[in-house]
Design an enzyme around this catalytic site. Sequence first.
Site, PDB file in Angstrom:
ATOM      1  N   ARG A 239     -13.421  -8.614   2.119  1.00  0.00           N
ATOM      2  CA  ARG A 239     -11.997  -8.402   1.835  1.00  0.00           C
ATOM      3  C   ARG A 239     -11.215  -9.640   2.270  1.00  0.00           C
ATOM      4  O   ARG A 239     -10.289 -10.084   1.584  1.00  0.00           O
ATOM      5  CB  ARG A 239     -11.482  -7.162   2.599  1.00  0.00           C
TER       6      ARG A 239
ATOM      7  N   ARG B 235       0.888  -1.175   0.000  1.00  0.00           N
ATOM      8  CA  ARG B 235       0.000   0.000   0.000  1.00  0.00           C
ATOM      9  C   ARG B 235       0.919   1.216   0.000  1.00  0.00           C
ATOM     10  O   ARG B 235       1.560   1.515   1.009  1.00  0.00           O
ATOM     11  CB  ARG B 235      -0.918   0.021   1.216  1.00  0.00           C
TER      12      ARG B 235
HETATM   13  N1  NVA Z   1      -9.820   6.651  -2.040  1.00  0.00           N
HETATM   14  C1  NVA Z   1      -9.483   6.261  -0.686  1.00  0.00           C
HETATM   15  C2  NVA Z   1      -9.726   4.817  -0.497  1.00  0.00           C
HETATM   16  C3  NVA Z   1      -9.434   4.309   0.906  1.00  0.00           C
HETATM   17  C4  NVA Z   1      -9.622   2.822   1.048  1.00  0.00           C
HETATM   18  C5  NVA Z   1      -8.030   6.629  -0.419  1.00  0.00           C
HETATM   19  O1  NVA Z   1      -7.185   6.445  -1.306  1.00  0.00           O
HETATM   20  O2  NVA Z   1      -7.735   7.112   0.678  1.00  0.00           O
HETATM   21  N1   CP Z   2     -11.190  -0.119   2.112  1.00  0.00           N
HETATM   22  C1   CP Z   2      -9.937  -0.173   2.596  1.00  0.00           C
HETATM   23  O1   CP Z   2      -8.984  -0.418   1.860  1.00  0.00           O
HETATM   24  O2   CP Z   2      -9.838   0.058   3.931  1.00  0.00           O
HETATM   25  P1   CP Z   2      -8.506   0.316   4.766  1.00  0.00           P
HETATM   26  O3   CP Z   2      -7.952   1.650   4.325  1.00  0.00           O
HETATM   27  O4   CP Z   2      -8.945   0.341   6.196  1.00  0.00           O
HETATM   28  O5   CP Z   2      -7.536  -0.788   4.494  1.00  0.00           O
END
Ligand code: NVA
Ligand code: CP
Length: 298
Positions: free
Chosen positions: A285, A102
């Site tokens: 998920r 991430r």
């Molecule tokens: N668009 C949001 C999604 C979070 C799961 C972000 O990138 O913060």
């Molecule tokens: N929807 C999602 O990716 O949630 P988190 O940011 O909590 O991982």
Amino acid sequence: MKHFINLDDLSSNDLNQIIDTAITLKKQYKAGEINETLKNKTLAMIFDKSSTRTRVSFEAGMAQLGGHAMFLSDRDIQLGRGEPTTDTAIVISSMVDAIMMRVSSHDDINTFAQHGSVPIINALSDESHPCQLLADMMTYKEHKGSIQGKTVAWIGDGNNMCHTYMQAAKAFGFTLNIATPEGYEPDQDFIDNYESHIQLFNNAEQACQNADLVVTDVWASMGQEAEQTKRELAFKDFQVTDELMQQANTNASFMHCLPAHRGEEVSAGVIDGKQSLVWDEAENRLHAQKSLLLYLLG
Ligand code: NVA
Ligand code: CP
């Protein structure tokens, strides 16, 4: 070796198979069946942004499959102190079986795929969030059956989630109506690539006509906190409310990847109401990613 960096890395057939397996794995897990297919496998999880669902689902999922997940915050590993991404990719992938990332920059995920030697999973970048779409498509299927030929309304920001819904529209065969304020449309290359599967609007009511599913996301994504006030103003007509849901088909579903801001992108009445599937969507998920891990590593 396969990666999961964008939804269109996999064929529609493989995506559907992953979802069907996820539905089976969920039933088996709830029946107490043990599945240790990933015994002795290790997943490295690199996070340079916050997470609740992604971290918990991947970590719990690996444990349930008999394997191990390793949480690596970029603040704790040398990557955060300037060690080159290429060197980090070579080293980590020499010790684990898969890497989940991430990160702020989608390019970093591509760099890991180029220089690493194990499957790479995109667990959200500035560009896309394919793991979330596996869970969303699984949730729709469980509740409503096939999404093929249906209409989905995306309301709000043309962001990473919106981009992935555009890819899903092609992969799963639905029409995506996208309603954004002017200036917040999805990236032009996504519009060009998926134009035959999408329709662009600057009006939320119009986008919801004939919709079987209404989806939204935060107005300011992670990293855009400084724009919060400006965005609240720009998006004020893009809240998913009961009135807006009435523009969609009767019994249309509502989804949101979470975390949500009640009173901003969605009213409490909608997200906590009967049409909302958000809790199953979040739980899925876990099951969808267990299925993805088995597909990549099993
Ligand atoms: N668009 C949001 C999604 C979070 C799961 C972000 O990138 O913060
Ligand atoms: N929807 C999602 O990716 O949630 P988190 O940011 O909590 O991982």
